[in-house]
Design an enzyme around this catalytic site. Structure first.
Site, PDB file in Angstrom:
ATOM      1  N   TYR A  42       0.865  -1.030  -0.021  1.00  0.00           N
ATOM      2  CA  TYR A  42      -0.057   0.031  -0.105  1.00  0.00           C
ATOM      3  C   TYR A  42       0.885   1.336  -0.136  1.00  0.00           C
ATOM      4  CZ  TYR A  42      -5.063  -0.881   0.208  1.00  0.00           C
ATOM      5  OH  TYR A  42      -6.076  -1.186  -0.119  1.00  0.00           O
ATOM      6  N   GLU A  51      -0.745   4.772  -0.387  1.00  0.00           N
ATOM      7  CA  GLU A  51      -1.604   5.831  -0.442  1.00  0.00           C
ATOM      8  C   GLU A  51      -0.878   7.086  -0.204  1.00  0.00           C
ATOM      9  OE1 GLU A  51      -4.443   3.689   1.947  1.00  0.00           O
ATOM     10  OE2 GLU A  51      -6.157   4.841   0.956  1.00  0.00           O
ATOM     11  N   ASP A 107      -7.726  14.748 -24.415  1.00  0.00           N
ATOM     12  CA  ASP A 107      -7.585  13.290 -24.006  1.00  0.00           C
ATOM     13  C   ASP A 107      -6.777  12.453 -25.249  1.00  0.00           C
ATOM     14  OD1 ASP A 107      -8.057  10.418 -23.611  1.00  0.00           O
ATOM     15  OD2 ASP A 107      -9.831  10.430 -22.805  1.00  0.00           O
ATOM     16  N   THR A 155      -4.236   7.219 -21.641  1.00  0.00           N
ATOM     17  CA  THR A 155      -4.020   5.931 -21.281  1.00  0.00           C
ATOM     18  C   THR A 155      -2.427   5.497 -21.478  1.00  0.00           C
ATOM     19  OG1 THR A 155      -4.672   5.067 -23.205  1.00  0.00           O
ATOM     20  CG2 THR A 155      -6.376   4.853 -21.415  1.00  0.00           C
ATOM     21  N   LYS A 166      -1.939   2.024 -25.247  1.00  0.00           N
ATOM     22  CA  LYS A 166      -2.464   2.105 -26.424  1.00  0.00           C
ATOM     23  C   LYS A 166      -1.085   2.326 -27.463  1.00  0.00           C
ATOM     24  CE  LYS A 166      -7.349   3.283 -25.504  1.00  0.00           C
ATOM     25  NZ  LYS A 166      -7.453   3.980 -24.202  1.00  0.00           N
ATOM     26  N   ARG A 226      -1.643  -1.418 -18.781  1.00  0.00           N
ATOM     27  CA  ARG A 226      -3.105  -0.769 -18.668  1.00  0.00           C
ATOM     28  C   ARG A 226      -3.175   0.341 -17.646  1.00  0.00           C
ATOM     29  NH1 ARG A 226      -7.205  -2.365 -21.421  1.00  0.00           N
ATOM     30  NH2 ARG A 226      -5.845  -3.529 -22.847  1.00  0.00           N
TER      31      ARG A 226
HETATM   32  N1  DSN Z   1     -12.002   1.349 -25.102  1.00  0.00           N
HETATM   33  C1  DSN Z   1     -11.071   2.111 -25.754  1.00  0.00           C
HETATM   34  C2  DSN Z   1     -11.118   1.990 -27.013  1.00  0.00           C
HETATM   35  O1  DSN Z   1     -10.996   1.088 -27.384  1.00  0.00           O
HETATM   36  O2  DSN Z   1     -10.764   2.891 -27.448  1.00  0.00           O
HETATM   37  C3  DSN Z   1     -11.237   3.510 -25.064  1.00  0.00           C
HETATM   38  O3  DSN Z   1     -11.431   3.574 -23.715  1.00  0.00           O
END
Ligand code: DSN
Length: 412
Positions: free
Chosen positions: A51, A53, A197, A223, A226, A232
């Protein structure tokens, strides 16, 4: 036999089957990728036992000295990668990152202006089924009905009329370059915050292959899994002036203990992304997307906006008389994984759709290049001409497997 296989054969068997699915097929879901073994190792490490925090130097638990080092490294590398003044690497996902920015800047019932989900936006950009559409009022912009690209003049008109307190830009299914500066200027003109974003295009932005939002818009969220090709998770970047409100919104505002194994893996991912080879990888993602788009169009498939500038494209199936769902399933039977997707002016439900979203980050990670993209375009074109031809689908499925075998997921 692995340790897991000897202690929990059921879950080990499921993981093995998933490994085979990934190994034997072509992953064309635009938001997915194949992480390095170093990222996998950090994610599967003992950092998960702790942990932590709080933030480095200010934790609510003892024994965090190495977690401080890992989080500092992740933050420093992320700041260097994007040239950001401040970085927060604790959000568990992209939606959590967006939530933190909204929580830091908006009151319940404030108005956000964002892109329609059906035209490329994201659930967490104000969809009525997400908390964002229920806690905030939402006005939306879409793409121009003729060109299918963003029209910044229209966004500005809506902003002047609606007077939002937050303008959200960035998309999950938009194949063209986004002018983040134009969005910030519109936001400034109506005294709103602006959040970009960049989850989908983060790798392209980090390597200078797409104009950046960092240092341009008030907040950038992303994120890490990607085009960035990490574990993730999510992250937020902003100027120093907003650092305190963002950190407070993430913790204690909306999350408890950070996922320290994931933060260690984020640090590994950012370190990899700082290497010159990562720029080459992202260049190849774009080259591959262009060739795949041309190949699909050569097979008489219509692409939304007529092509792509980034890692993804949207196929409009309307004139084929088939749905996105049917197309996704037919391609799936040939081990080609894509996702059904709404297209501008969609007439069908998001469970059926009239489109397919196709992207190149994962196949590029496996080492595939222009020649393979032409072949993949031909396979998709052939299957979508007659989705009921099971013999052709089976034959292509075998060819897909033999191509996949030439580009291993991992060396061993
Ligand atoms: N689920 C993602 C995507 O496939 O674009 C976005 O969060």
């Amino acid at each position: 036999m692995s340790y897991l296989a000897s202690t929990d054969p059921e879950i080990a068997d499921i993981i093995r089957k998933e490994m085979e699915r990934q190994r034997d097929g072509l992953e064309l879901i635009a938001s997915e990728n194949v992480v390095s073994r170093a990222v996998l190792e950090a994610m599967g490490s003992i950092m998960t036992n702790k942990y932590a925090e709080g933030y480095p130097g200010k934790r609510y638990y003892g024994g965090c000295e190495f977690h401080d080092m890992a989080e500092n490294l992740a933050r420093d590398r992320l700041r260097k990668l994007f040239g950001a003044e401040h970085a927060n690497v604790q959000p568990h996902s992209g939606t959590q990152a967006n939530m933190a920015v909204y929580f830091a800047t908006m009151k319940l019932g404030d108005l956000m202006l964002s892109m329609k989900l059906s035209q490329g936006g994201h659930l967490s950009h104000g969809s009525p089924v997400s908390f964002t559409g229920q806690f905030y009022r939402v006005a939306q912009y879409g793409v121009d009905p003729k060109t299918e690209v963003l029209d910044y003049g229209v966004v500005e008109e809506i902003a002047r009329k609606e007077r939002p307190s937050m303008i959200v830009c960035g998309a999950s299914a938009y194949p063209r370059t986004i002018d983040f500066r134009a969005f910030q200027e519109i936001a400034d003109s109506v005294d709103a915050f602006c959040m970009a974003d960049i989850a989908h295009i983060a790798g392209l932005v980090a390597t200078g292959l797409h104009p950046t939002s960092v240092g341009v818009t008030d907040f950038t969220t992303t994120t890490t899994h990607k085009t960035l090709r990490g574990p993730r998770g999510g992250a937020i970047m902003c100027g120093k002036e907003n650092a305190a409100i963002i950190d407070k919104a993430v913790f204690p505002g909306m999350q408890g203990g950070p996922l320290m194994h994931t933060i260690a893996a984020k640090a590994v991912c950012f370190g990899e992304a700082l290497r010159p080879s990562f720029r080459e990888y992202n260049k190849q993602i774009i080259r591959n997307a262009k060739v795949l788009a041309e190949s699909l169009m050569d097979h008489d498939l219509r692409l939304v906006s007529g092509g792509t500038d980034n890692h993804l494209m949207l196929i409009d199936l309307t004139d084929r008389g088939i749905t996105g769902l049917e197309a996704e399933q037919a391609l799936g039977r040939a081990h080609i994984t894509v996702n059904k997707n709404t297209i501008p002016n969609e007439q069908r439900s998001p469970f059926i759709t009239s489109g397919l979203r196709v992207g190149t980050p994962a196949v590029t990670s496996r080492g595939m290049k222009e020649g393979e993209m032409r072949q993949i375009g031909e396979w998709i074109g052939t299957i979508l001409k007659d989705i009921h031809n099971e013999q052709a689908i089976r034959t292509i499925g075998e060819e897909v497997k033999s191509m996949a075998a030439k580009f291993p997921l991992y060396p061993d």
